[in-house]
Design a protein around this motif. Structure first.
Motif, PDB file in Angstrom:
ATOM      1  N   SER A 117      17.061   2.591 -41.269  1.00 52.58           N
ATOM      2  CA  SER A 117      16.443   2.365 -39.961  1.00 52.58           C
ATOM      3  C   SER A 117      17.275   2.976 -38.838  1.00 52.58           C
ATOM      4  O   SER A 117      16.718   3.529 -37.881  1.00 52.58           O
ATOM      5  CB  SER A 117      16.250   0.867 -39.711  1.00 52.58           C
ATOM      6  OG  SER A 117      15.350   0.322 -40.637  1.00 52.58           O
ATOM      7  N   ALA A 175      16.588   6.678 -38.878  1.00 52.74           N
ATOM      8  CA  ALA A 175      15.277   6.960 -38.293  1.00 52.74           C
ATOM      9  C   ALA A 175      15.327   6.825 -36.777  1.00 52.74           C
ATOM     10  O   ALA A 175      14.735   7.632 -36.048  1.00 52.74           O
ATOM     11  CB  ALA A 175      14.223   6.026 -38.880  1.00 52.74           C
ATOM     12  N   PHE A 176      16.032   5.815 -36.276  1.00 54.92           N
ATOM     13  CA  PHE A 176      16.140   5.608 -34.834  1.00 54.92           C
ATOM     14  C   PHE A 176      16.856   6.783 -34.168  1.00 54.92           C
ATOM     15  O   PHE A 176      16.395   7.315 -33.157  1.00 54.92           O
ATOM     16  CB  PHE A 176      16.881   4.303 -34.545  1.00 54.92           C
ATOM     17  CG  PHE A 176      17.073   4.025 -33.087  1.00 54.92           C
ATOM     18  CD1 PHE A 176      16.025   3.574 -32.314  1.00 54.92           C
ATOM     19  CD2 PHE A 176      18.306   4.230 -32.487  1.00 54.92           C
ATOM     20  CE1 PHE A 176      16.198   3.321 -30.962  1.00 54.92           C
ATOM     21  CE2 PHE A 176      18.484   3.988 -31.142  1.00 54.92           C
ATOM     22  CZ  PHE A 176      17.429   3.533 -30.375  1.00 54.92           C
ATOM     23  N   ALA A 236      14.547   9.795 -34.158  1.00 54.65           N
ATOM     24  CA  ALA A 236      13.435   9.665 -33.210  1.00 54.65           C
ATOM     25  C   ALA A 236      13.905   9.869 -31.773  1.00 54.65           C
ATOM     26  O   ALA A 236      13.186  10.444 -30.957  1.00 54.65           O
ATOM     27  CB  ALA A 236      12.774   8.297 -33.354  1.00 54.65           C
ATOM     28  N   TRP A 293       7.456   4.863 -30.929  1.00 56.83           N
ATOM     29  CA  TRP A 293       8.226   4.942 -32.166  1.00 56.83           C
ATOM     30  C   TRP A 293       9.667   4.501 -31.973  1.00 56.83           C
ATOM     31  O   TRP A 293      10.232   3.825 -32.845  1.00 56.83           O
ATOM     32  CB  TRP A 293       8.143   6.349 -32.764  1.00 56.83           C
ATOM     33  CG  TRP A 293       6.850   6.531 -33.474  1.00 56.83           C
ATOM     34  CD1 TRP A 293       5.783   7.255 -33.048  1.00 56.83           C
ATOM     35  CD2 TRP A 293       6.461   5.920 -34.702  1.00 56.83           C
ATOM     36  NE1 TRP A 293       4.758   7.142 -33.949  1.00 56.83           N
ATOM     37  CE2 TRP A 293       5.144   6.329 -34.972  1.00 56.83           C
ATOM     38  CE3 TRP A 293       7.089   5.072 -35.605  1.00 56.83           C
ATOM     39  CZ2 TRP A 293       4.455   5.925 -36.111  1.00 56.83           C
ATOM     40  CZ3 TRP A 293       6.396   4.659 -36.735  1.00 56.83           C
ATOM     41  CH2 TRP A 293       5.100   5.082 -36.970  1.00 56.83           C
ATOM     42  N   ILE A 346      11.034   1.267 -34.045  1.00 53.99           N
ATOM     43  CA  ILE A 346      12.158   1.470 -34.957  1.00 53.99           C
ATOM     44  C   ILE A 346      13.372   0.667 -34.481  1.00 53.99           C
ATOM     45  O   ILE A 346      14.117   0.128 -35.294  1.00 53.99           O
ATOM     46  CB  ILE A 346      12.486   2.965 -35.102  1.00 53.99           C
ATOM     47  CG1 ILE A 346      11.321   3.695 -35.760  1.00 53.99           C
ATOM     48  CG2 ILE A 346      13.747   3.162 -35.925  1.00 53.99           C
ATOM     49  CD1 ILE A 346      11.441   5.210 -35.722  1.00 53.99           C
ATOM     50  N   GLY A 348      12.977  -2.671 -35.741  1.00 57.04           N
ATOM     51  CA  GLY A 348      13.318  -2.673 -37.158  1.00 57.04           C
ATOM     52  C   GLY A 348      14.820  -2.690 -37.388  1.00 57.04           C
ATOM     53  O   GLY A 348      15.312  -3.368 -38.290  1.00 57.04           O
ATOM     54  N   PRO A 396       9.136   0.326 -40.435  1.00 52.04           N
ATOM     55  CA  PRO A 396       8.977   1.329 -39.374  1.00 52.04           C
ATOM     56  C   PRO A 396       9.835   2.571 -39.592  1.00 52.04           C
ATOM     57  O   PRO A 396       9.363   3.692 -39.410  1.00 52.04           O
ATOM     58  CB  PRO A 396       9.402   0.599 -38.095  1.00 52.04           C
ATOM     59  CG  PRO A 396       9.279  -0.832 -38.403  1.00 52.04           C
ATOM     60  CD  PRO A 396       9.513  -0.972 -39.872  1.00 52.04           C
ATOM     61  N   GLY A 397      11.071   2.381 -40.003  1.00 52.56           N
ATOM     62  CA  GLY A 397      11.941   3.522 -40.258  1.00 52.56           C
ATOM     63  C   GLY A 397      11.449   4.365 -41.419  1.00 52.56           C
ATOM     64  O   GLY A 397      11.473   5.599 -41.368  1.00 52.56           O
ATOM     65  N   TYR A 447       8.329   6.264 -40.348  1.00 51.69           N
ATOM     66  CA  TYR A 447       8.704   7.368 -39.467  1.00 51.69           C
ATOM     67  C   TYR A 447       9.272   8.541 -40.269  1.00 51.69           C
ATOM     68  O   TYR A 447       8.866   9.683 -40.081  1.00 51.69           O
ATOM     69  CB  TYR A 447       9.728   6.907 -38.422  1.00 51.69           C
ATOM     70  CG  TYR A 447      10.275   8.063 -37.629  1.00 51.69           C
ATOM     71  CD1 TYR A 447       9.554   8.609 -36.586  1.00 51.69           C
ATOM     72  CD2 TYR A 447      11.498   8.648 -37.958  1.00 51.69           C
ATOM     73  CE1 TYR A 447      10.030   9.700 -35.882  1.00 51.69           C
ATOM     74  CE2 TYR A 447      11.981   9.724 -37.260  1.00 51.69           C
ATOM     75  CZ  TYR A 447      11.238  10.257 -36.220  1.00 51.69           C
ATOM     76  OH  TYR A 447      11.715  11.346 -35.537  1.00 51.69           O
ATOM     77  N   LYS A 502       8.027  12.024 -38.881  1.00 49.72           N
ATOM     78  CA  LYS A 502       9.049  13.055 -38.660  1.00 49.72           C
ATOM     79  C   LYS A 502       8.604  14.448 -39.111  1.00 49.72           C
ATOM     80  O   LYS A 502       8.774  15.410 -38.354  1.00 49.72           O
ATOM     81  CB  LYS A 502      10.354  12.658 -39.351  1.00 49.72           C
ATOM     82  CG  LYS A 502      11.454  13.690 -39.194  1.00 49.72           C
ATOM     83  CD  LYS A 502      12.688  13.305 -39.969  1.00 49.72           C
ATOM     84  CE  LYS A 502      13.710  14.429 -39.927  1.00 49.72           C
ATOM     85  NZ  LYS A 502      14.877  14.122 -40.722  1.00 49.72           N
TER      86      LYS A 502
END
Length: 116
Positions: free
Chosen positions: A21, A24-25, A28, A47, A51, A54, A87-88, A91, A96
């Protein structure tokens, strides 16, 4: 003894989910906002916010374990940890690639797109 091993295994699994996560954050946040709208994948603030939630709940779901004298995690129920990773994962798997595809390319130093 078995309870301790099980606790550390769960902590490791939830730590991996938490780090997913966080990855991903970070990704993003660094992507251009126009890529999200061009790819028709909601908006960048949506998003980033989902994230971030999350990441927050993923950290809280790590079972409390003591590592080198420091206690990490709070131990929310198992379901929170599983939901926090979604969420991660969504994404990274779905959003992505499309954002990269629809993002404007930056030219390299010689005017090329940086591709081989």
């Amino acid at each position: 003894m078995a309870f301790t091993i099980q606790t550390y295994v769960f902590a490791l699994l939830f730590l991996v989910g938490f780090l997913l996560s966080v990855w991903a954050f970070a990704d993003a946040v660094r992507r251009p906002a126009v890529g999200f709208t061009n790819a028709e994948k909601r908006t960048k603030p949506f998003w980033v916010a989902i994230i971030a939630a999350g990441v927050f709940f993923g950290y809280l779901a790590i079972p409390p374990v003591s590592i080198f004298g420091f206690v990490i995690g709070f131990g929310l129920p198992l379901l929170f940890g599983l939901i926090a990773v979604l969420p991660g994962a969504i994404y990274l798997a779905d959003v992505k690639p499309e954002v990269i595809r629809f993002s404007p390319r930056r030219p390299g130093p010689s005017g090329s797109s940086g591709r081989w």
